[in-house]
Write a protein that holds these residues in place. Structure first.
Motif, mmCIF file in Angstrom:
data_model
loop_
_atom_site.group_PDB
_atom_site.id
_atom_site.type_symbol
_atom_site.label_atom_id
_atom_site.label_comp_id
_atom_site.label_asym_id
_atom_site.label_seq_id
_atom_site.Cartn_x
_atom_site.Cartn_y
_atom_site.Cartn_z
ATOM 1 N N VAL A 153 -2.879 -7.921 11.989
ATOM 2 C CA VAL A 153 -3.907 -8.887 12.062
ATOM 3 C C VAL A 153 -5.001 -8.825 13.468
ATOM 4 N N SER A 154 -4.181 -8.962 14.456
ATOM 5 C CA SER A 154 -4.913 -8.846 15.851
ATOM 6 C C SER A 154 -5.708 -7.549 15.749
ATOM 7 N N ALA A 155 -5.172 -6.405 15.481
ATOM 8 C CA ALA A 155 -6.126 -5.263 15.350
ATOM 9 C C ALA A 155 -7.024 -5.085 14.650
ATOM 10 N N ALA A 156 -7.043 -6.114 13.322
ATOM 11 C CA ALA A 156 -8.272 -6.144 12.603
ATOM 12 C C ALA A 156 -9.407 -7.105 13.060
ATOM 13 N N GLY A 157 -8.983 -7.717 14.399
ATOM 14 C CA GLY A 157 -10.023 -8.495 15.094
ATOM 15 C C GLY A 157 -9.890 -9.840 14.535
ATOM 16 N N LEU A 158 -9.084 -10.189 13.797
ATOM 17 C CA LEU A 158 -8.794 -11.625 13.495
ATOM 18 C C LEU A 158 -7.612 -12.453 14.112
ATOM 19 N N ILE A 159 -7.374 -13.653 14.181
ATOM 20 C CA ILE A 159 -6.389 -14.457 15.007
ATOM 21 C C ILE A 159 -5.307 -14.901 13.964
ATOM 22 N N PRO A 160 -4.261 -14.439 14.511
ATOM 23 C CA PRO A 160 -2.958 -14.652 13.729
ATOM 24 C C PRO A 160 -2.406 -15.892 14.182
ATOM 25 N N VAL A 161 -1.642 -16.785 13.281
ATOM 26 C CA VAL A 161 -0.921 -17.842 13.280
ATOM 27 C C VAL A 161 0.402 -17.617 12.760
ATOM 28 N N PRO A 162 1.360 -17.003 13.575
ATOM 29 C CA PRO A 162 2.536 -16.255 12.787
ATOM 30 C C PRO A 162 3.504 -17.455 12.344
ATOM 31 N N VAL A 163 3.477 -18.207 11.578
ATOM 32 C CA VAL A 163 4.578 -19.403 11.247
ATOM 33 C C VAL A 163 5.272 -18.899 9.851
ATOM 34 N N LEU A 164 5.059 -18.285 9.060
ATOM 35 C CA LEU A 164 5.434 -17.938 7.666
ATOM 36 C C LEU A 164 6.777 -17.010 7.874
ATOM 37 N N ASN A 165 7.677 -17.305 6.664
ATOM 38 C CA ASN A 165 8.748 -16.523 6.550
ATOM 39 C C ASN A 165 8.999 -16.721 5.314
ATOM 40 N N GLY A 166 10.384 -16.033 4.976
ATOM 41 C CA GLY A 166 10.618 -16.006 3.561
ATOM 42 C C GLY A 166 11.315 -14.647 3.101
ATOM 43 N N LEU A 167 11.178 -14.342 1.885
ATOM 44 C CA LEU A 167 11.472 -13.112 1.185
ATOM 45 C C LEU A 167 10.365 -11.910 1.554
ATOM 46 N N GLU A 168 11.071 -10.641 2.278
ATOM 47 C CA GLU A 168 10.171 -9.769 2.498
ATOM 48 C C GLU A 168 9.503 -9.187 1.281
ATOM 49 N N VAL A 169 8.268 -8.871 1.283
ATOM 50 C CA VAL A 169 7.913 -7.838 -0.145
ATOM 51 C C VAL A 169 8.556 -6.590 -0.461
ATOM 52 N N THR A 170 9.218 -6.000 0.400
ATOM 53 C CA THR A 170 10.005 -4.876 -0.092
ATOM 54 C C THR A 170 11.241 -5.532 -0.678
ATOM 55 N N VAL A 171 11.810 -6.518 -0.487
ATOM 56 C CA VAL A 171 12.965 -7.122 -1.406
ATOM 57 C C VAL A 171 12.488 -7.453 -2.655
ATOM 58 N N ARG A 172 11.318 -8.363 -2.606
ATOM 59 C CA ARG A 172 10.726 -8.746 -3.761
ATOM 60 C C ARG A 172 10.488 -7.816 -4.753
ATOM 61 N N LEU A 173 9.878 -6.764 -4.235
ATOM 62 C CA LEU A 173 9.549 -5.627 -5.340
ATOM 63 C C LEU A 173 10.609 -4.744 -5.672
ATOM 64 N N ARG A 174 11.587 -4.745 -5.027
ATOM 65 C CA ARG A 174 13.000 -4.181 -5.632
ATOM 66 C C ARG A 174 13.473 -4.991 -6.675
ATOM 67 N N LEU A 175 13.530 -6.191 -6.157
ATOM 68 C CA LEU A 175 14.121 -7.205 -7.413
ATOM 69 C C LEU A 175 13.291 -7.071 -8.476
ATOM 70 N N GLN A 176 11.852 -7.069 -8.531
ATOM 71 C CA GLN A 176 11.305 -6.857 -9.669
ATOM 72 C C GLN A 176 11.564 -5.615 -10.341
ATOM 73 N N TYR A 177 11.857 -4.433 -9.491
ATOM 74 C CA TYR A 177 11.966 -3.135 -10.282
ATOM 75 C C TYR A 177 13.325 -3.231 -10.991
ATOM 76 N N TYR A 178 14.344 -4.038 -10.583
ATOM 77 C CA TYR A 178 15.827 -3.962 -10.859
ATOM 78 C C TYR A 178 15.602 -4.753 -12.224
ATOM 79 N N ARG A 179 14.920 -5.930 -12.328
ATOM 80 C CA ARG A 179 14.744 -6.694 -13.398
ATOM 81 C C ARG A 179 14.021 -5.861 -14.488
ATOM 82 N N GLU A 180 13.368 -5.102 -14.148
ATOM 83 C CA GLU A 180 12.600 -4.033 -15.079
ATOM 84 C C GLU A 180 13.647 -3.309 -15.978
ATOM 85 N N ALA A 181 14.573 -2.815 -15.125
ATOM 86 C CA ALA A 181 15.383 -1.743 -15.331
ATOM 87 C C ALA A 181 16.353 -2.586 -16.500
#
Length: 416
Positions: free
Chosen positions: A43-71
């Motif tokens: 975000v900083s490299a893009a010239g925007l100001i980050p506010v780093p407060v979020l947390n939770g399930l990483e996108v990689t895990v969410r996608l792998r869970l989605q693919y597992y359910r597809e299977a």
């Protein structure tokens, strides 16, 4: 006007929003980007100001869970199993992952982390008091903030996949943390999405059920020095090969197709430019001397001088290729990428190969056809012309300035 962006933990999910952030700032508006700590640098490299407060399930895990359910549901189209949702390692059987155990143990922990992120985002927004929220489809924090503050929320698509897709390939997650009802709103539902910014040309408009705000796609794929050889051309067609920075971590090691793609293009005697991560290039081993390696060169610099591009079906790559008027060969390994490739191919600007069928011979045949048949380049040029007729991000700023003043756009509160 104070504009709050909320974004997911994957830069390609919000790359299409970056030029809009630039336009808002250039018009004198204040922009803040609520994100995870992992996104501070992008975000900083893009010239925007980050506010780093979020947390939770990483996108990689969410996608792998989605693919597992597809299977599990028989929707996984490949002749091998998806990777383990948590570790990313290979599965010998679907029973190797304890889904019930995940729901009992790991899922509540992820939900607590997400809840803390939602609460932190709400606390920041309550103090900063934005007038408008823009968010990518995978970041529901923006909708929660808008509902609580009574301000508009606008969802910003990242490509030709919309908010109302089949359930197994939804790009809009569920609120597993219960943040919406916990903060006094009703349970999150897709009907809460009132306005969507769509960066696609009209021929590729994805399915949504909301007011659509068209916006010209302006590519942002990072920044790097422009090499002089980009302006030099040989008498051979120039073909770009580019690959996802994270595909093998989500779809497994069999999705690493770079050796097949390089072999296919090299066998045709074309000029090949390969851009990928250092890790993916290193895994290739010996690179043919006819292949130029340009590690992480931004596609908006490279593609305008190319005759074709071969890639994995990512939305950002697909739209940047259309912005450059370049036809595409796409080999896909995930449902969202497959939808993107199918739609661009149906429009006549690409050829699509399912990943398990994309060996060197098949890719070479598709690439040869793409280069020989001028209809693909002509259609890509037509889609580029459609893009250029869309309102620019700067044009859209005026629309958003009026949009935030419209009354009655808050998310319905719970009656409980």
């Amino acid at each position: 006007m104070q504009v709050l962006f909320t974004v997911s933990s994957w830069p390609t999910h919000y790359a299409a929003m970056v030029p809009l952030g630039w336009a808002l700032q250039a018009a004198g508006h204040e922009v803040r980007v609520v994100c995870t700590p992992s996104q501070v640098a992008p975000v900083s490299a893009a010239g925007l100001i980050p506010v780093p407060v979020l947390n939770g399930l990483e996108v990689t895990v969410r996608l792998r869970l989605q693919y597992y359910r597809e299977a599990l549901n028989g929707q996984w189209p490949y002749p091998w199993l998806p990777p383990h949702p948590l570790t990313g390692g290979p599965l010998n059987s679907l029973d190797d992952f304890d889904l019930a155990g995940y729901r009992d143990r790991e899922a509540p922990a992820y939900a607590r982390l997400a809840a803390a992120g939602y609460d932190a985002a709400v606390a920041f927004a309550s103090a900063w008091r934005p007038d408008l929220v823009l968010h990518d489809p995978a970041s529901l924090e923006g909708m929660l903030i808008a509902g609580l503050l009574g301000i508009p929320a606008v969802l910003c698509l990242w490509g030709p996949v919309g908010t109302h897709e089949p359930a197994h390939m939804s790009i809009v997650p569920e609120d597993h943390s219960g943040a919406f009802p916990r903060h006094g709103l009703r349970e999150f539902g897709l009907d809460m999405i009132r306005t969507v910014i769509d960066p696609c040309p009209p021929a590729l408009a994805p399915p949504i059920a909301a007011q659509r705000l068209p916006m010209r796609y302006v590519p942002y794929n990072g920044c790097a020095p422009m090499p002089g050889w980009l302006l030099e051309r040989s008498d051979r067609p120039r073909v770009c090969i580019t690959w996802s920075t994270a595909l093998t971590t989500t779809s497994g090691p069999r999705s690493y197709l770079l050796p097949e793609l390089v072999r296919a293009a090299d066998d045709l005697g074309v000029e090949v430019v390969l851009t990928a991560t250092a890790e993916d290039v290193a895994a290739l081993g010996r690179v043919p001397p006819t292949v130029r390696v340009a590690e992480r060169l931004p596609l908006r610099l490279l593609l305008p001088g190319c005759d074709a591009v071969v890639h994995h079906g990512g939305s950002g790559t697909a739209l940047t290729a259309l912005w450059a008027g370049v036809p595409q060969v796409m080999a896909t390994f995930a449902s969202e990428q497959t939808a993107t490739a199918t739609r661009v191919a149906a429009a006549g600007a690409a050829l699509h190969l399912p990943g398990h069928e994309a060996n060197a011979g098949a890719v070479g045949t598709a690439l040869e056809k793409l280069l020989a048949d001028n209809s693909y380049r002509r259609t890509a040029g037509e889609l580029r012309a459609q893009m250029l007729r869309q309102p620019t991000p700067a044009d859209l700023v005026k629309t958003l300035e009026g949009h935030h003043r419209e009354p009655g756009r808050d998310i319905q509160r719970s009656s409980v």
